[in-house]
Design a protein around this motif. Structure first.
Motif, PDB file in Angstrom:
ATOM      1  N   TRP A   1       3.758  -2.374   3.955  1.00  0.00           N
ATOM      2  CA  TRP A   1       4.392  -3.290   3.012  1.00  0.00           C
ATOM      3  C   TRP A   1       5.648  -2.650   2.449  1.00  0.00           C
ATOM      4  CZ3 TRP A   1       5.017  -1.533  -1.992  1.00  0.00           C
ATOM      5  CH2 TRP A   1       4.214  -0.452  -2.380  1.00  0.00           C
ATOM      6  N   LEU A   2       6.507  -3.500   1.894  1.00  0.00           N
ATOM      7  CA  LEU A   2       7.773  -3.063   1.297  1.00  0.00           C
ATOM      8  C   LEU A   2       8.119  -4.007   0.157  1.00  0.00           C
ATOM      9  CD1 LEU A   2      10.604  -1.491   1.526  1.00  0.00           C
ATOM     10  CD2 LEU A   2      11.305  -3.449   2.919  1.00  0.00           C
ATOM     11  N   ARG A   3       8.492  -3.449  -0.998  1.00  0.00           N
ATOM     12  CA  ARG A   3       8.974  -4.274  -2.117  1.00  0.00           C
ATOM     13  C   ARG A   3      10.195  -3.608  -2.738  1.00  0.00           C
ATOM     14  NH1 ARG A   3       4.046  -2.436  -5.448  1.00  0.00           N
ATOM     15  NH2 ARG A   3       4.874  -0.635  -6.551  1.00  0.00           N
ATOM     16  N   ALA A   4      10.927  -4.375  -3.526  1.00  0.00           N
ATOM     17  CA  ALA A   4      12.094  -3.873  -4.246  1.00  0.00           C
ATOM     18  C   ALA A   4      11.778  -3.823  -5.737  1.00  0.00           C
ATOM     19  CB  ALA A   4      13.310  -4.746  -3.987  1.00  0.00           C
ATOM     20  N   GLU A   5      12.312  -2.788  -6.404  1.00  0.00           N
ATOM     21  CA  GLU A   5      12.163  -2.645  -7.850  1.00  0.00           C
ATOM     22  C   GLU A   5      13.541  -2.391  -8.459  1.00  0.00           C
ATOM     23  OE1 GLU A   5       9.506   0.561  -8.568  1.00  0.00           O
ATOM     24  OE2 GLU A   5       7.809  -0.347  -7.528  1.00  0.00           O
TER      25      GLU A   5
END
Length: 342
Positions: free
Chosen positions: A314-318
């Protein structure tokens, strides 16, 4: 047409322990630039008797739901039609309760799992035994106002990350746990943006709109923010397809690389938050930890970077920066998922 629409997913009226009526709550939500709310009073759905009239009067979407308020934890049930009882369930029986919500087409969310419990808030701290995390649709990782700085929310955010690392596809949302008038609130308010199909809001279509919001919560097409709207997408170098938040990237070649694009929409609800001009940091987080850092600003609101996708789950942006006299996380997206085919 898909749009990103701002919601508040945890609200109360004087039908439980809130200060306001459903109409007063809806008017306040409209003043905050929200598209909709989930009505989640404690162990009752009685305020929804006024739902159709309040929607007609305010133009605000109201999603049916309730906060299952028990001795062992608070669980949000959103998108349900009928009241659901919890009193026959013990600490080991939560999956039976979840099944009741899912049977009605609703989604379940763990509310404020690390909020201080009894005697300050009976059952606020989550103690139910979860044997299969696949049954959990979402976790309220940010709760209350100015949520990013609260220790209980940081623990909830880490719980969510741990579950993602274990391969569970659980959504992360914010919930204000809205009880009091907005006029009494001076701290920042976070909202949950849902990406969903919209239509003209004629009365027969409201249920379709409710289903679209529930589907977005289930699918994780979600971005959470106290300020501007954060976006993230992935395109494999071997294909032309662009994958958005909540979607699954099918990786065929182990050595494949991807272009990750992040963008900040500073116009979204701009009159409802304040953010000084500055260079903001966007961290790309994954099951491998932090894998990239990008810098954005109002003048340069989008950026692209390349990365290897081998081993990604998975990959997310913060989004991080100075906000309300603190250096903190301002926004985060839900993950883009990767399915490795070899």
């Amino acid at each position: 047409m898909k749009q990103w629409l701002p919601y508040e997913l945890h609200t109360h009226t004087f039908h439980s322990d809130g200060e306001h009526s459903l109409l007063e709550l809806a008017n306040s939500a409209k003043e905050l630039g929200l598209f909709g709310i989930a009505m989640t009073d404690h162990n009752t759905m009685s305020p929804l008797l006024e739902r159709d009239q309040v929607e007609l009067e305010t133009g605000l979407q109201i999603i049916r739901g309730m906060e299952w308020t028990t001795f062992f934890g608070h669980m949000l049930a959103i998108g349900i039609v009928d009241y659901l009882d919890w009193r026959d369930l013990g600490i080991k029986d939560i999956h039976r309760g979840i099944e009741r919500v899912h049977r009605q087409g609703g989604v379940v969310g763990i509310a404020h799992p690390y909020r201080v419990g009894s005697p300050l808030c009976t059952g606020c701290y989550w103690e139910y035994e979860i044997s299969d995390w696949k049954d959990i649709d979402y976790i309220e990782v940010w709760s209350y106002t100015f949520p990013s700085i609260m220790n209980s929310n940081q623990r909830a955010f880490q719980l969510w990350t741990d579950m993602l690392n274990q391969g569970y596809r659980i959504s992360g949302v914010c919930g204000r746990d809205w009880h009091v008038s907005s006029k009494k609130v001076t701290e920042p308010i976070a909202v949950t943006y849902l990406s969903m199909e919209t239509r003209e809001s004629a009365a027969p279509e409201q249920l379709d709109l409710e289903k679209a919001a529930v589907d977005a919560l289930r699918d994780g097409t979600i971005s959470v923010t106290m300020g501007p709207l954060l976006q993230c997408s992935v395109q494999l170098d071997s294909t032309n397809r662009v994958y958005g938040i909540g979607e699954e990237v099918h990786v065929v070649e182990v050595a494949d690389t991807a272009r990750v694009r992040v963008e900040v929409d500073f116009s979204a609800r701009a009159e409802h938050w304040q953010l000084a001009d500055q260079e903001l940091r966007v961290l790309l987080m994954s099951n491998k930890g932090q894998i990239a850092e990008l810098n954005l600003s109002r003048n340069e609101s989008a950026a692209v970077c390349g990365l290897r996708v081998e081993g990604l789950i998975w990959l997310r942006a913060e989004l991080h920066g100075a906000f309300h006299n603190s250096i903190t996380m301002i926004a985060f997206t839900n993950p883009i998922y990767f399915e490795q085919h070899q």
